[in-house]
Design a protein around this motif. Sequence first.
Motif, PDB file in Angstrom:
ATOM      1  N   ARG A 189     -69.384   2.106 -10.240  1.00 11.95           N
ATOM      2  CA  ARG A 189     -69.713   1.815 -11.632  1.00 11.95           C
ATOM      3  C   ARG A 189     -70.394   0.466 -11.795  1.00 11.95           C
ATOM      4  O   ARG A 189     -71.086   0.239 -12.781  1.00 11.95           O
ATOM      5  CB  ARG A 189     -68.441   1.815 -12.488  1.00 11.95           C
ATOM      6  CG  ARG A 189     -67.832   3.168 -12.668  1.00 11.95           C
ATOM      7  CD  ARG A 189     -66.697   3.082 -13.648  1.00 11.95           C
ATOM      8  NE  ARG A 189     -65.450   2.861 -12.897  1.00 11.95           N
ATOM      9  CZ  ARG A 189     -64.292   2.558 -13.458  1.00 11.95           C
ATOM     10  NH1 ARG A 189     -64.217   2.392 -14.750  1.00 11.95           N
ATOM     11  NH2 ARG A 189     -63.215   2.399 -12.734  1.00 11.95           N
ATOM     12  N   ARG A 190     -70.193  -0.426 -10.849  1.00  9.17           N
ATOM     13  CA  ARG A 190     -70.716  -1.782 -10.993  1.00  9.17           C
ATOM     14  C   ARG A 190     -72.017  -2.013 -10.240  1.00  9.17           C
ATOM     15  O   ARG A 190     -72.942  -2.607 -10.774  1.00  9.17           O
ATOM     16  CB  ARG A 190     -69.656  -2.778 -10.533  1.00  9.17           C
ATOM     17  CG  ARG A 190     -68.422  -2.710 -11.416  1.00  9.17           C
ATOM     18  CD  ARG A 190     -67.373  -3.664 -10.989  1.00  9.17           C
ATOM     19  NE  ARG A 190     -66.192  -3.524 -11.848  1.00  9.17           N
ATOM     20  CZ  ARG A 190     -65.048  -4.088 -11.605  1.00  9.17           C
ATOM     21  NH1 ARG A 190     -64.884  -4.848 -10.541  1.00  9.17           N
ATOM     22  NH2 ARG A 190     -64.037  -3.902 -12.425  1.00  9.17           N
ATOM     23  N   CYS A 191     -72.089  -1.558  -8.982  1.00  4.53           N
ATOM     24  CA  CYS A 191     -73.282  -1.858  -8.186  1.00  4.53           C
ATOM     25  C   CYS A 191     -74.134  -0.633  -7.875  1.00  4.53           C
ATOM     26  O   CYS A 191     -75.254  -0.766  -7.400  1.00  4.53           O
ATOM     27  CB  CYS A 191     -72.898  -2.564  -6.885  1.00  4.53           C
ATOM     28  SG  CYS A 191     -72.038  -1.521  -5.693  1.00  4.53           S
ATOM     29  N   GLY A 192     -73.603   0.573  -8.102  1.00  3.52           N
ATOM     30  CA  GLY A 192     -74.361   1.786  -7.862  1.00  3.52           C
ATOM     31  C   GLY A 192     -74.323   2.287  -6.427  1.00  3.52           C
ATOM     32  O   GLY A 192     -74.984   3.255  -6.088  1.00  3.52           O
ATOM     33  N   LYS A 193     -73.513   1.638  -5.573  1.00  2.94           N
ATOM     34  CA  LYS A 193     -73.394   2.065  -4.175  1.00  2.94           C
ATOM     35  C   LYS A 193     -72.756   3.451  -4.102  1.00  2.94           C
ATOM     36  O   LYS A 193     -71.831   3.759  -4.854  1.00  2.94           O
ATOM     37  CB  LYS A 193     -72.531   1.064  -3.406  1.00  2.94           C
ATOM     38  CG  LYS A 193     -72.440   1.345  -1.923  1.00  2.94           C
ATOM     39  CD  LYS A 193     -71.424   0.455  -1.228  1.00  2.94           C
ATOM     40  CE  LYS A 193     -71.783  -1.004  -1.340  1.00  2.94           C
ATOM     41  NZ  LYS A 193     -70.839  -1.870  -0.613  1.00  2.94           N
ATOM     42  N   GLU A 194     -73.251   4.284  -3.203  1.00  8.10           N
ATOM     43  CA  GLU A 194     -72.701   5.623  -3.019  1.00  8.10           C
ATOM     44  C   GLU A 194     -71.335   5.515  -2.364  1.00  8.10           C
ATOM     45  O   GLU A 194     -71.150   4.767  -1.407  1.00  8.10           O
ATOM     46  CB  GLU A 194     -73.651   6.437  -2.132  1.00  8.10           C
ATOM     47  CG  GLU A 194     -73.265   7.881  -2.001  1.00  8.10           C
ATOM     48  CD  GLU A 194     -74.292   8.639  -1.181  1.00  8.10           C
ATOM     49  OE1 GLU A 194     -74.039   8.834   0.016  1.00  8.10           O
ATOM     50  OE2 GLU A 194     -75.336   9.003  -1.744  1.00  8.10           O
ATOM     51  N   HIS A 245     -58.068   7.014 -12.864  1.00  7.18           N
ATOM     52  CA  HIS A 245     -59.247   6.884 -13.723  1.00  7.18           C
ATOM     53  C   HIS A 245     -59.592   5.420 -14.005  1.00  7.18           C
ATOM     54  O   HIS A 245     -60.762   5.081 -14.194  1.00  7.18           O
ATOM     55  CB  HIS A 245     -59.054   7.644 -15.031  1.00  7.18           C
ATOM     56  CG  HIS A 245     -59.074   9.128 -14.851  1.00  7.18           C
ATOM     57  ND1 HIS A 245     -60.110   9.809 -14.257  1.00  7.18           N
ATOM     58  CD2 HIS A 245     -58.159  10.082 -15.163  1.00  7.18           C
ATOM     59  CE1 HIS A 245     -59.843  11.098 -14.227  1.00  7.18           C
ATOM     60  NE2 HIS A 245     -58.662  11.294 -14.765  1.00  7.18           N
ATOM     61  N   LYS A 246     -58.587   4.565 -14.016  1.00  8.69           N
ATOM     62  CA  LYS A 246     -58.814   3.144 -14.279  1.00  8.69           C
ATOM     63  C   LYS A 246     -59.608   2.486 -13.146  1.00  8.69           C
ATOM     64  O   LYS A 246     -60.492   1.672 -13.397  1.00  8.69           O
ATOM     65  CB  LYS A 246     -57.471   2.439 -14.459  1.00  8.69           C
ATOM     66  CG  LYS A 246     -57.579   0.992 -14.847  1.00  8.69           C
ATOM     67  CD  LYS A 246     -56.190   0.421 -15.108  1.00  8.69           C
ATOM     68  CE  LYS A 246     -56.247  -1.049 -15.466  1.00  8.69           C
ATOM     69  NZ  LYS A 246     -54.900  -1.602 -15.690  1.00  8.69           N
ATOM     70  N   TYR A 247     -59.298   2.857 -11.895  1.00 11.14           N
ATOM     71  CA  TYR A 247     -59.913   2.188 -10.747  1.00 11.14           C
ATOM     72  C   TYR A 247     -60.890   3.056  -9.967  1.00 11.14           C
ATOM     73  O   TYR A 247     -61.553   2.567  -9.062  1.00 11.14           O
ATOM     74  CB  TYR A 247     -58.829   1.670  -9.801  1.00 11.14           C
ATOM     75  CG  TYR A 247     -57.920   0.665 -10.458  1.00 11.14           C
ATOM     76  CD1 TYR A 247     -58.362  -0.627 -10.701  1.00 11.14           C
ATOM     77  CD2 TYR A 247     -56.643   1.009 -10.880  1.00 11.14           C
ATOM     78  CE1 TYR A 247     -57.547  -1.556 -11.322  1.00 11.14           C
ATOM     79  CE2 TYR A 247     -55.824   0.091 -11.506  1.00 11.14           C
ATOM     80  CZ  TYR A 247     -56.277  -1.196 -11.718  1.00 11.14           C
ATOM     81  OH  TYR A 247     -55.472  -2.109 -12.342  1.00 11.14           O
ATOM     82  N   GLN A 248     -60.989   4.322 -10.298  1.00 14.71           N
ATOM     83  CA  GLN A 248     -61.887   5.227  -9.575  1.00 14.71           C
ATOM     84  C   GLN A 248     -63.339   4.835  -9.862  1.00 14.71           C
ATOM     85  O   GLN A 248     -63.703   4.515 -10.982  1.00 14.71           O
ATOM     86  CB  GLN A 248     -61.645   6.660 -10.015  1.00 14.71           C
ATOM     87  CG  GLN A 248     -62.400   7.679  -9.203  1.00 14.71           C
ATOM     88  CD  GLN A 248     -62.070   9.102  -9.662  1.00 14.71           C
ATOM     89  OE1 GLN A 248     -61.861   9.338 -10.839  1.00 14.71           O
ATOM     90  NE2 GLN A 248     -62.025  10.006  -8.717  1.00 14.71           N
ATOM     91  N   GLY A 249     -64.143   4.859  -8.820  1.00 14.24           N
ATOM     92  CA  GLY A 249     -65.551   4.561  -8.994  1.00 14.24           C
ATOM     93  C   GLY A 249     -65.891   3.090  -8.842  1.00 14.24           C
ATOM     94  O   GLY A 249     -66.970   2.669  -9.231  1.00 14.24           O
TER      95      GLY A 249
END
Length: 95
Positions: free
Chosen positions: A37-42, A58-62
């Motif tokens: 969510r922050r840098c777009g890294k896969e 859900h809070k920390y996923q992604g």
Amino acid sequence: MLHSSRQKRNILLSEKPKVKSRKENNNIKQLVKTRCRRCGKELYTLANPINGSLETMHKYQGICRDCISNKENLEMLMDIGKDIQAKYLSGNRFY
């Protein structure tokens, strides 16, 4: 009957490992491909939480390892610990 080490090796190699089918193994978790969510890294994440609740997931996923701060990482571990405690230790049941 005694076998030589080569014969033992051949016997072990000839035995096929027992593999569970998807229907037999209920513990299979599905991996989901997503982006940070922050840098777009896969990155890859689990579709369902292993130890935590859906809220914590859900809070920390992604969020990838590079982007999560030490404070957030500590909060995440504390949240997961609370989830485990609520799930397994409620009602004085110890496993």
